[in-house]
Design a protein around this motif. Structure first.
Motif, PDB file in Angstrom:
ATOM      1  N   PHE A 115      19.170 131.698 108.530  1.00  0.00           N
ATOM      2  CA  PHE A 115      19.981 131.250 109.663  1.00  0.00           C
ATOM      3  C   PHE A 115      21.417 130.964 109.225  1.00  0.00           C
ATOM      4  CE2 PHE A 115      21.708 127.570 111.994  1.00  0.00           C
ATOM      5  CZ  PHE A 115      21.839 128.139 113.247  1.00  0.00           C
ATOM      6  N   TYR A 116      21.569 130.202 108.118  1.00  0.00           N
ATOM      7  CA  TYR A 116      22.916 129.902 107.619  1.00  0.00           C
ATOM      8  C   TYR A 116      23.669 131.190 107.278  1.00  0.00           C
ATOM      9  CZ  TYR A 116      20.965 125.195 106.772  1.00  0.00           C
ATOM     10  OH  TYR A 116      20.367 123.981 106.883  1.00  0.00           O
ATOM     11  N   GLN A 117      22.966 132.129 106.639  1.00  0.00           N
ATOM     12  CA  GLN A 117      23.621 133.374 106.223  1.00  0.00           C
ATOM     13  C   GLN A 117      24.074 134.168 107.442  1.00  0.00           C
ATOM     14  OE1 GLN A 117      24.265 134.175 102.879  1.00  0.00           O
ATOM     15  NE2 GLN A 117      25.646 135.562 103.959  1.00  0.00           N
ATOM     16  N   GLN A 118      23.255 134.159 108.487  1.00  0.00           N
ATOM     17  CA  GLN A 118      23.635 134.845 109.716  1.00  0.00           C
ATOM     18  C   GLN A 118      24.918 134.229 110.290  1.00  0.00           C
ATOM     19  OE1 GLN A 118      20.621 134.789 112.767  1.00  0.00           O
ATOM     20  NE2 GLN A 118      22.071 135.330 114.374  1.00  0.00           N
ATOM     21  N   VAL A 119      24.978 132.904 110.291  1.00  0.00           N
ATOM     22  CA  VAL A 119      26.176 132.215 110.790  1.00  0.00           C
ATOM     23  C   VAL A 119      27.401 132.607 109.966  1.00  0.00           C
ATOM     24  CG1 VAL A 119      27.289 129.957 111.020  1.00  0.00           C
ATOM     25  CG2 VAL A 119      24.920 130.258 111.767  1.00  0.00           C
ATOM     26  N   ILE A 120      27.266 132.601 108.631  1.00  0.00           N
ATOM     27  CA  ILE A 120      28.390 132.952 107.759  1.00  0.00           C
ATOM     28  C   ILE A 120      28.808 134.402 107.962  1.00  0.00           C
ATOM     29  CG2 ILE A 120      29.047 133.283 105.334  1.00  0.00           C
ATOM     30  CD1 ILE A 120      27.336 130.796 104.683  1.00  0.00           C
ATOM     31  N   ASP A 121      27.835 135.301 108.044  1.00  0.00           N
ATOM     32  CA  ASP A 121      28.158 136.721 108.250  1.00  0.00           C
ATOM     33  C   ASP A 121      28.904 136.934 109.567  1.00  0.00           C
ATOM     34  OD1 ASP A 121      26.941 137.353 105.866  1.00  0.00           O
ATOM     35  OD2 ASP A 121      25.043 137.988 106.785  1.00  0.00           O
ATOM     36  N   GLU A 122      28.478 136.246 110.613  1.00  0.00           N
ATOM     37  CA  GLU A 122      29.160 136.366 111.906  1.00  0.00           C
ATOM     38  C   GLU A 122      30.609 135.904 111.808  1.00  0.00           C
ATOM     39  OE1 GLU A 122      26.788 134.063 114.532  1.00  0.00           O
ATOM     40  OE2 GLU A 122      25.247 135.611 114.805  1.00  0.00           O
ATOM     41  N   HIS A 123      30.838 134.832 111.079  1.00  0.00           N
ATOM     42  CA  HIS A 123      32.202 134.316 110.937  1.00  0.00           C
ATOM     43  C   HIS A 123      33.060 135.246 110.088  1.00  0.00           C
ATOM     44  CE1 HIS A 123      30.575 130.679 112.704  1.00  0.00           C
ATOM     45  NE2 HIS A 123      31.787 130.144 112.710  1.00  0.00           N
ATOM     46  N   MET A 124      32.473 135.794 109.037  1.00  0.00           N
ATOM     47  CA  MET A 124      33.240 136.682 108.166  1.00  0.00           C
ATOM     48  C   MET A 124      33.568 138.006 108.867  1.00  0.00           C
ATOM     49  SD  MET A 124      31.465 135.971 104.450  1.00  0.00           S
ATOM     50  CE  MET A 124      32.669 136.957 103.568  1.00  0.00           C
ATOM     51  N   ALA A 125      32.704 138.416 109.797  1.00  0.00           N
ATOM     52  CA  ALA A 125      32.940 139.674 110.523  1.00  0.00           C
ATOM     53  C   ALA A 125      33.970 139.514 111.631  1.00  0.00           C
ATOM     54  CB  ALA A 125      31.627 140.180 111.107  1.00  0.00           C
TER      55      ALA A 125
ATOM     56  N   LEU B 173      35.647 125.941 106.127  1.00  0.00           N
ATOM     57  CA  LEU B 173      35.139 126.082 104.760  1.00  0.00           C
ATOM     58  C   LEU B 173      35.362 127.493 104.221  1.00  0.00           C
ATOM     59  CD1 LEU B 173      31.817 124.045 105.127  1.00  0.00           C
ATOM     60  CD2 LEU B 173      33.928 123.329 103.997  1.00  0.00           C
ATOM     61  N   LEU B 174      35.183 128.506 105.064  1.00  0.00           N
ATOM     62  CA  LEU B 174      35.418 129.882 104.614  1.00  0.00           C
ATOM     63  C   LEU B 174      36.906 130.120 104.339  1.00  0.00           C
ATOM     64  CD1 LEU B 174      33.019 131.889 106.969  1.00  0.00           C
ATOM     65  CD2 LEU B 174      32.821 131.630 104.491  1.00  0.00           C
ATOM     66  N   ARG B 175      37.771 129.511 105.134  1.00  0.00           N
ATOM     67  CA  ARG B 175      39.214 129.660 104.895  1.00  0.00           C
ATOM     68  C   ARG B 175      39.610 129.023 103.562  1.00  0.00           C
ATOM     69  NH1 ARG B 175      42.835 125.917 106.116  1.00  0.00           N
ATOM     70  NH2 ARG B 175      41.630 125.030 107.863  1.00  0.00           N
ATOM     71  N   LEU B 176      39.091 127.823 103.313  1.00  0.00           N
ATOM     72  CA  LEU B 176      39.399 127.153 102.059  1.00  0.00           C
ATOM     73  C   LEU B 176      38.858 127.946 100.866  1.00  0.00           C
ATOM     74  CD1 LEU B 176      38.637 123.480 103.131  1.00  0.00           C
ATOM     75  CD2 LEU B 176      40.891 124.470 102.711  1.00  0.00           C
ATOM     76  N   LYS B 177      37.667 128.508 101.032  1.00  0.00           N
ATOM     77  CA  LYS B 177      37.097 129.329  99.964  1.00  0.00           C
ATOM     78  C   LYS B 177      37.930 130.584  99.730  1.00  0.00           C
ATOM     79  CE  LYS B 177      33.087 132.168  98.859  1.00  0.00           C
ATOM     80  NZ  LYS B 177      31.892 132.841  99.401  1.00  0.00           N
ATOM     81  N   LYS B 178      38.364 131.241 100.795  1.00  0.00           N
ATOM     82  CA  LYS B 178      39.144 132.473 100.686  1.00  0.00           C
ATOM     83  C   LYS B 178      40.456 132.243  99.954  1.00  0.00           C
ATOM     84  CE  LYS B 178      41.311 136.053 103.560  1.00  0.00           C
ATOM     85  NZ  LYS B 178      41.519 136.524 104.969  1.00  0.00           N
ATOM     86  N   HIS B 179      41.089 131.114 100.185  1.00  0.00           N
ATOM     87  CA  HIS B 179      42.380 130.832  99.573  1.00  0.00           C
ATOM     88  C   HIS B 179      42.251 130.046  98.270  1.00  0.00           C
ATOM     89  CE1 HIS B 179      43.580 131.677 103.802  1.00  0.00           C
ATOM     90  NE2 HIS B 179      44.600 132.263 103.188  1.00  0.00           N
ATOM     91  N   ASN B 180      41.011 130.007  97.732  1.00  0.00           N
ATOM     92  CA  ASN B 180      40.767 129.321  96.449  1.00  0.00           C
ATOM     93  C   ASN B 180      41.306 127.894  96.463  1.00  0.00           C
ATOM     94  OD1 ASN B 180      39.552 131.608  95.182  1.00  0.00           O
ATOM     95  ND2 ASN B 180      41.599 132.496  94.918  1.00  0.00           N
ATOM     96  N   SER B 181      41.019 127.188  97.549  1.00  0.00           N
ATOM     97  CA  SER B 181      41.537 125.826  97.705  1.00  0.00           C
ATOM     98  C   SER B 181      40.675 124.774  97.012  1.00  0.00           C
ATOM     99  CB  SER B 181      41.653 125.492  99.199  1.00  0.00           C
ATOM    100  OG  SER B 181      42.492 126.413  99.849  1.00  0.00           O
ATOM    101  N   PHE B 182      39.598 125.224  96.381  1.00  0.00           N
ATOM    102  CA  PHE B 182      38.686 124.274  95.763  1.00  0.00           C
ATOM    103  C   PHE B 182      38.913 124.213  94.250  1.00  0.00           C
ATOM    104  CE2 PHE B 182      36.285 126.017  99.414  1.00  0.00           C
ATOM    105  CZ  PHE B 182      36.197 124.864 100.156  1.00  0.00           C
ATOM    106  N   PRO B 183      38.943 123.019  93.667  1.00  0.00           N
ATOM    107  CA  PRO B 183      39.019 122.906  92.207  1.00  0.00           C
ATOM    108  C   PRO B 183      37.673 123.142  91.539  1.00  0.00           C
ATOM    109  CG  PRO B 183      38.985 120.735  93.193  1.00  0.00           C
ATOM    110  CD  PRO B 183      39.015 121.718  94.338  1.00  0.00           C
ATOM    111  N   ILE B 184      36.641 123.450  92.353  1.00  0.00           N
ATOM    112  CA  ILE B 184      35.298 123.707  91.834  1.00  0.00           C
ATOM    113  C   ILE B 184      34.873 125.105  92.274  1.00  0.00           C
ATOM    114  CG2 ILE B 184      34.562 121.289  91.784  1.00  0.00           C
ATOM    115  CD1 ILE B 184      33.310 121.689  94.522  1.00  0.00           C
ATOM    116  N   ASP B 185      33.861 125.634  91.625  1.00  0.00           N
ATOM    117  CA  ASP B 185      33.309 126.927  92.010  1.00  0.00           C
ATOM    118  C   ASP B 185      32.536 126.748  93.313  1.00  0.00           C
ATOM    119  OD1 ASP B 185      32.493 129.540  92.028  1.00  0.00           O
ATOM    120  OD2 ASP B 185      30.796 129.200  90.680  1.00  0.00           O
TER     121      ASP B 185
END
Length: 500
Positions: A249-259, A275-287
């Motif tokens: 279910f979570y993966q479906q939600v993420i895939d829909e947002h990324m598409a 969260l996807l925007r922050l991840k895309k722009h490498n805004s996290f000091p963690i992996d």
């Protein structure tokens, strides 16, 4: 709780006895807080009732004191039941007592503690909490979703108005659970799920099962070498199935947002977008991976849906049992609102008595009566007892909120106690901790109150309420269901009358 345990022990007692003597001799330690006597190996597991654990622990505290111990299998537990000791644990020794016990169901569904609630105290946890506080739960972020909350509450008002026009009874438990679920889905995922036929039932089944697996005790959590019993009970297969379905279910939600290539403004973004925007722009000091996003979603769904719904249900329950207070709070919201058709989030800030009703409801019926368990990171001294590292700590908020030394007429519903009172619920007054305190305090307080205020305010503003024919206020029960969240056992079914 573990009814099959005694029979199994009788069959394999010699092996257990040998292990017990070996284990017992390794704990020639300083005095530990007193507590109820248990059995070898099992400890107090067989004595606990999951149906009302917090009230059972409250009864134990009356006999053994506000700090007492339990032996749950091979794991030591202390239970804190007074404001003074809650302050010691969550403020004076917050750093030493801010870890989380690793329990199988919670770890599995949180992607091995990749979330904020069940993660061990670490640099990772500090970063993930900072991300959530700044980008999800800040006042600015919460205000971005005000239109979602207002729209969905208006839809609820329309539903109740239809019931009122035909004198139909309204099941507030069902209605409010659906409302808060919809609000959280729109805030987190940007879409509703309840109007999509079979998908609605599937989503709610998944969500309910996830909640159940977080709360279910596993033998392996307390007696590791008896983990095979969990397999016989089918719990491992059930947990794996629940995890897989939620993960899909979570993966479906993420895939829909990324598409979705649509460029969204901050006001249009939902939590997954953020969260996807922050991840895309490498805004996290963690992996930061998709699993971290999934774990965050799990926290938001579990922490933000049922807790809000049950609080409104308990507030309405208490008001219906106390007509004088119901009349007083309705006079407040109606006299200060003019001729408006709907109270928005700015309007409800004008009502101190409404705020007092919500606080008093949270005092008597905190949605999480036992705060999420803590675990000591190192040896610590509490109330002259030496508490070893890896000791689980239960803070019994339900007992603390009803402590007669902290509250006058502690069992009574008296919202007036919060008028002109300095007692707050932001973690500094340890007699009132529905959201916890210290490092592990729930950061979603702003979001919770934004939703609570507008729902309860409009229920009281738009309708007069009465019980079904033949029922009196004293007939309303306050029984609860077992579980992490304090649900009302029997649905609150009432009749609404439009007041405008």
């Amino acid at each position: 709780m573990f009814s099959s345990l005694l029979l199994i022990l009788c069959l394999t007692f010699p092996v257990f006895l040998l292990f017990f003597f070996k284990y017992h001799t390794s704990f020639k330690s300083p005095p530990f807080p007193p507590g109820p006597r248990g059995l070898p190996i099992v400890g107090n597991l067989h004595q606990l009732e999951t149906s009302s654990l917090y009230t059972q622990l409250w009864q134990f505290s009356k006999k053994h004191g506000p700090l007492f111990s339990l032996q749950l299998g091979l794991r030591r537990v202390i239970v804190v039941s007074s404001p003074k000791l809650a302050k010691v644990v969550m403020k004076d020794h917050d750093l030493e007592c801010c870890d989380r016990p690793k329990l199988l169901g919670q770890q599995k569904l949180s992607y091995d503690g990749s979330d904020m609630v069940f993660s061990s105290y670490s640099s990772y946890w500090r970063e993930i909490r900072k991300i959530c506080v700044i980008h999800i739960f800040s006042s600015k972020s919460v205000s971005c979703f005000s239109s979602v909350r207002n729209f969905e509450v208006k839809q609820m008002i329309k539903t109740i108005s239809r019931h009122a026009s035909t004198s139909e009874v309204t099941n507030l438990n069902q209605l409010l659970t659906s409302l808060t679920s919809t609000i959280m889905c729109r805030i987190a995922f940007g879409r509703r799920y309840e109007e999509e036929g079979t998908e609605r039932s599937k989503f709610h089944q998944l969500f309910s099962e996830c909640q159940a697996m977080v709360a279910i005790p596993f033998f392996s959590d307390y007696i590791p070498f008896m983990g095979w019993i969990d397999k016989l009970r089918g719990l491992h297969a059930r947990l794996q199935r629940s995890f897989k379905e939620m993960d899909n279910f979570y993966q479906q939600v993420i895939d829909e947002h990324m598409a979705d290539s649509h460029e969204k403004t901050p006001q249009e973004e939902d939590i997954v977008d953020v969260l996807l925007r922050l991840k895309k722009h490498n805004s996290f000091p963690i992996d930061f991976t998709n699993d971290n996003i999934k774990a965050a979603i799990m926290n938001i769904l579990i922490g933000g849906t049922d807790t809000t719904a049950v609080t409104v249900v308990w507030a309405m329950t208490l008001l219906l049992k106390h007509p004088r207070i119901m009349k007083k709070v309705q006079e407040e919201v109606r006299s200060l609102s003019g001729e408006k058709a709907f109270l928005d989030e700015d309007d409800v800030q004008k009502f101190p008595y409404l705020k007092a009703v919500i606080k008093e409801t949270l005092r008597l019926y905190p949605p999480a009566p036992l705060l999420v368990p803590r675990e000591t990171r190192e040896k610590v001294t509490i109330d002259d007892y030496e508490i070893p590292a890896k000791t689980i700590i239960y803070v019994n908020a339900w007992a603390i909120h009803r402590d007669p030394e902290a509250w006058e007429d502690a069992e009574e519903f008296m919202p007036e106690r919060f008028l002109n009172s300095t007692v707050d619920l932001r973690g500094q007054d340890f007699c009132f901790i529905p959201f916890g305190s210290g490092r592990r305090m729930c950061p979603a307080l702003n979001m919770a109150f934004a939703t609570l205020d507008v729902i309860l305010g409009n229920l009281l503003y738009s309708f007069d309420w009465e019980l079904p024919e033949g029922m009196k206020s004293e007939d309303i029960d306050t029984e609860t269901l077992p579980g992490v969240t304090q649900h009302k056992k029997n649905p609150l079914c009432v009749r609404a009358k439009c007041q405008m």
